[in-house]
Design a protein around this motif. Structure first.
Motif, PDB file in Angstrom:
ATOM      1  N   PHE A 153       0.854  -1.201   0.000  1.00 18.67           N
ATOM      2  CA  PHE A 153       0.000   0.000   0.000  1.00 18.67           C
ATOM      3  C   PHE A 153       0.887   1.246   0.000  1.00 18.67           C
ATOM      4  O   PHE A 153       1.710   1.420   0.908  1.00 18.67           O
ATOM      5  CB  PHE A 153      -0.880   0.041   1.255  1.00 18.67           C
ATOM      6  N   GLU A 154       0.694   2.104  -0.991  1.00 16.00           N
ATOM      7  CA  GLU A 154       1.403   3.399  -1.013  1.00 16.00           C
ATOM      8  C   GLU A 154       0.494   4.419  -0.330  1.00 16.00           C
ATOM      9  O   GLU A 154      -0.599   4.699  -0.812  1.00 16.00           O
ATOM     10  CB  GLU A 154       1.660   3.783  -2.466  1.00 16.00           C
ATOM     11  N   VAL A 155       0.958   4.914   0.812  1.00 18.23           N
ATOM     12  CA  VAL A 155       0.126   5.795   1.637  1.00 18.23           C
ATOM     13  C   VAL A 155       0.681   7.213   1.564  1.00 18.23           C
ATOM     14  O   VAL A 155       1.880   7.432   1.743  1.00 18.23           O
ATOM     15  CB  VAL A 155       0.138   5.310   3.110  1.00 18.23           C
ATOM     16  N   GLN A 156      -0.201   8.164   1.289  1.00 18.14           N
ATOM     17  CA  GLN A 156       0.238   9.562   1.223  1.00 18.14           C
ATOM     18  C   GLN A 156      -0.210  10.319   2.473  1.00 18.14           C
ATOM     19  O   GLN A 156      -1.343  10.149   2.923  1.00 18.14           O
ATOM     20  CB  GLN A 156      -0.371  10.254  -0.001  1.00 18.14           C
ATOM     21  N   ILE A 179      -3.635   4.762   8.053  1.00 22.91           N
ATOM     22  CA  ILE A 179      -4.776   4.844   7.130  1.00 22.91           C
ATOM     23  C   ILE A 179      -6.121   4.854   7.860  1.00 22.91           C
ATOM     24  O   ILE A 179      -7.148   5.124   7.261  1.00 22.91           O
ATOM     25  CB  ILE A 179      -4.738   3.751   6.041  1.00 22.91           C
ATOM     26  N   GLY A 180      -6.085   4.601   9.171  1.00 30.01           N
ATOM     27  CA  GLY A 180      -7.305   4.770   9.973  1.00 30.01           C
ATOM     28  C   GLY A 180      -7.723   6.229  10.062  1.00 30.01           C
ATOM     29  O   GLY A 180      -8.850   6.536  10.429  1.00 30.01           O
ATOM     30  N   SER A 181      -6.796   7.168   9.737  1.00 29.01           N
ATOM     31  CA  SER A 181      -7.119   8.603   9.730  1.00 29.01           C
ATOM     32  C   SER A 181      -7.161   9.084   8.286  1.00 29.01           C
ATOM     33  O   SER A 181      -6.174   9.599   7.749  1.00 29.01           O
ATOM     34  CB  SER A 181      -6.049   9.402  10.489  1.00 29.01           C
ATOM     35  N   GLY A 182      -8.316   8.910   7.673  1.00 29.69           N
ATOM     36  CA  GLY A 182      -8.451   9.193   6.238  1.00 29.69           C
ATOM     37  C   GLY A 182      -8.381  10.670   5.883  1.00 29.69           C
ATOM     38  O   GLY A 182      -8.140  11.016   4.737  1.00 29.69           O
ATOM     39  N   GLN A 183      -8.598  11.576   6.885  1.00 29.16           N
ATOM     40  CA  GLN A 183      -8.517  13.011   6.540  1.00 29.16           C
ATOM     41  C   GLN A 183      -7.084  13.377   6.195  1.00 29.16           C
ATOM     42  O   GLN A 183      -6.831  14.298   5.438  1.00 29.16           O
ATOM     43  CB  GLN A 183      -8.934  13.971   7.657  1.00 29.16           C
ATOM     44  N   ARG A 184      -6.142  12.661   6.797  1.00 27.43           N
ATOM     45  CA  ARG A 184      -4.748  13.045   6.585  1.00 27.43           C
ATOM     46  C   ARG A 184      -3.970  12.030   5.742  1.00 27.43           C
ATOM     47  O   ARG A 184      -3.090  12.424   4.974  1.00 27.43           O
ATOM     48  CB  ARG A 184      -4.069  13.214   7.941  1.00 27.43           C
ATOM     49  N   TYR A 185      -4.258  10.754   5.912  1.00 20.59           N
ATOM     50  CA  TYR A 185      -3.493   9.707   5.201  1.00 20.59           C
ATOM     51  C   TYR A 185      -4.406   8.995   4.215  1.00 20.59           C
ATOM     52  O   TYR A 185      -5.467   8.496   4.613  1.00 20.59           O
ATOM     53  CB  TYR A 185      -2.912   8.710   6.204  1.00 20.59           C
ATOM     54  N   ALA A 186      -4.007   8.971   2.968  1.00 17.91           N
ATOM     55  CA  ALA A 186      -4.861   8.352   1.945  1.00 17.91           C
ATOM     56  C   ALA A 186      -4.049   7.330   1.160  1.00 17.91           C
ATOM     57  O   ALA A 186      -2.901   7.587   0.783  1.00 17.91           O
ATOM     58  CB  ALA A 186      -5.419   9.417   1.017  1.00 17.91           C
ATOM     59  N   VAL A 187      -4.671   6.180   0.921  1.00 21.67           N
ATOM     60  CA  VAL A 187      -4.002   5.150   0.107  1.00 21.67           C
ATOM     61  C   VAL A 187      -4.068   5.590  -1.352  1.00 21.67           C
ATOM     62  O   VAL A 187      -5.147   5.789  -1.907  1.00 21.67           O
ATOM     63  CB  VAL A 187      -4.696   3.784   0.270  1.00 21.67           C
ATOM     64  N   LYS A 188      -2.898   5.803  -1.941  1.00 22.82           N
ATOM     65  CA  LYS A 188      -2.857   6.254  -3.340  1.00 22.82           C
ATOM     66  C   LYS A 188      -2.840   5.058  -4.298  1.00 22.82           C
ATOM     67  O   LYS A 188      -3.580   5.030  -5.275  1.00 22.82           O
ATOM     68  CB  LYS A 188      -1.608   7.118  -3.553  1.00 22.82           C
ATOM     69  N   ARG A 189      -1.952   4.102  -4.014  1.00 23.15           N
ATOM     70  CA  ARG A 189      -1.826   2.940  -4.909  1.00 23.15           C
ATOM     71  C   ARG A 189      -1.698   1.657  -4.092  1.00 23.15           C
ATOM     72  O   ARG A 189      -1.160   1.676  -2.981  1.00 23.15           O
ATOM     73  CB  ARG A 189      -0.570   3.054  -5.785  1.00 23.15           C
TER      74      ARG A 189
END
Ligand code: 13P
Length: 379
Positions: A153-156, A179-189
């Motif tokens: 998982f590439e996490v931004q 990734i449990g905090s979707g406002q700040r960390y988003a799975v890109k790829r």
């Protein structure tokens, strides 16, 4: 069309005409224009690679022309997602969300394109986790040999503009911290670990962070490849049998349930929602988009739609209170700063007695030594 509810057919036709011209000119291999709520989605295949200026400009120009028509029709919020005056070589950072992947087409290449409205980037973190890391969702991770090696998982970090790649299953506990905090960390790829092949790509563009104020929600998109080395079509759709709580809905400032729907129900009106998700399935054949199948147009998703309505009723009862309304940090992109400024000189200090029972947040000057370490109980 009316308010933030749906897309005007003339705008979708305009989108189709523009992409068809590009196809005739050999710029695109194929295209499909669709919508979820008031957002037009451009699905394009081409052989020019990712971040190609001509392709990005085609998308930008199509949205600009759509905006001109929307203004003529006096549609509400016309062009609200176009955040720059001029195209600067890439649509990223200009407002509209984008997800791109470069692939070697397999002998059979099923893909699913997800289109969201009234929700935000990061809303796909949980579904992606379930698809690619949770064997209770995806039995293929256990009993499908090609999937057994797991996915990366590439996490931004969309605030600090950083990224990290974490492997499932070995690093899932570390990954979930973020990734449990979707406002700040988003799975890109997401990638297949053994082959490195791209499996999924989502848009992580955050409109409020680009604009610095509320200008509408991100209304994200995502492409997922299915079968073979990847989860089966049904495993990719299965996470959406729960109406997950996502950010968005009314004024982009509320938590609400994500309701998967067929295109015929993709026009959110109740309290400008609840947040919607459409999924279109295609088979790729030499870059041609065969399809689509309107995947959520299936009675198998009736229960989750009912669940979404029940959650919507419950959350709405909270009115302007959290957790229905977004937490304060997210409200900084709305009217909150103006209201805070207006009331700034009406706040007075607490009495010493009352202050003693609360903690005052002290600004820490830059370069200050770290506070002394206190022993913490493990949680
Ligand atoms: P959209 O970003 O989907 O247009 O929603 C905006 C809004 O404020 C809904 O209440």
């Amino acid at each position: 069309m009316v308010g933030h509810c749906s897309s005007h057919p003339d705008i979708l036709d305009l989108g189709r005409e523009e992409l068809e011209k590009a196809k005739q000119a050999g710029v695109l291999v194929d295209c499909h224009v669709s919508h979820c709520g008031d957002d037009m989605f451009l699905i394009m295949t081409h052989d020019r690679g990712e971040n190609n200026t001509e392709i990005h400009k085609l998308a930008w120009d199509t949205f600009v022309k759509g905006t001109e028509l929307a203004k003529k029709l006096k549609l509400y919020g016309a062009g609200q997602d176009l955040l720059t005056d001029a195209f600067s070589g890439n649509i990223k950072g200009a407002g509209p969300g984008s997800a791109e992947m470069e692939i070697d087409e397999r002998p059979s290449e099923p893909i699913i394109v997800f289109m969201g409205d009234k929700t935000s980037a990061g809303a796909f973190n949980l579904p992606l986790y379930k698809m690619f890391a949770d064997p209770f969702n995806t039995p293929g991770l256990v009993i499908g040999a090609p999937l057994h090696g797991g996915f990366s998982f590439e996490v931004q970090d969309v605030k600090e503009h950083l990224q990290v790649t974490l492997n499932a299953p070995d690093e899932i506990y570390d990954m979930l911290v973020f990734i449990g905090s979707g406002q700040r960390y988003a799975v890109k790829r997401v990638r297949h670990r053994d082959s490195g092949e791209i499996a999924a790509c989502s848009s992580t563009d955050k409109l409020s962070m680009i604009a610095g104020r509320y200008v509408g929600k991100d209304d994200p998109t995502m492409i997922v490849r299915c079968q073979g080395n990847f989860p089966a079509v049904g495993e990719v759709l299965e996470p959406f049998t729960t109406a997950w709580t996502v950010e968005g809905w009314m004024r982009g400032s509320h938590h609400g349930p994500l309701m998967p729907v067929g295109l015929k129900d993709a026009h959110p009106s109740r309290f400008d929602g609840p947040p919607r998700l459409v999924s279109l399935g295609f088979q790729l054949a030499n870059g041609k988009l065969i399809g689509p199948n309107d995947m959520f147009d299936d009675p198998g998703f009736d229960n989750v739609r009912q669940e979404a309505n029940d959650i919507a009723d419950y959350l709405r009862k909270h009115g302007p209170f959290e957790p229905h309304r977004l937490p304060l940090e997210e409200m900084e992109y709305t009217t909150m700063p103006d209201v805070a400024k207006k009331l700034a000189d009406r706040w007075t200090p607490l009495s010493d007695e009352e202050a003693a029972s609360t903690t005052r947040v002290q600004p820490v000057p830059a370069g200050s030594p770290p506070p002394p370490e206190t022993e913490q109980q493990p949680r």
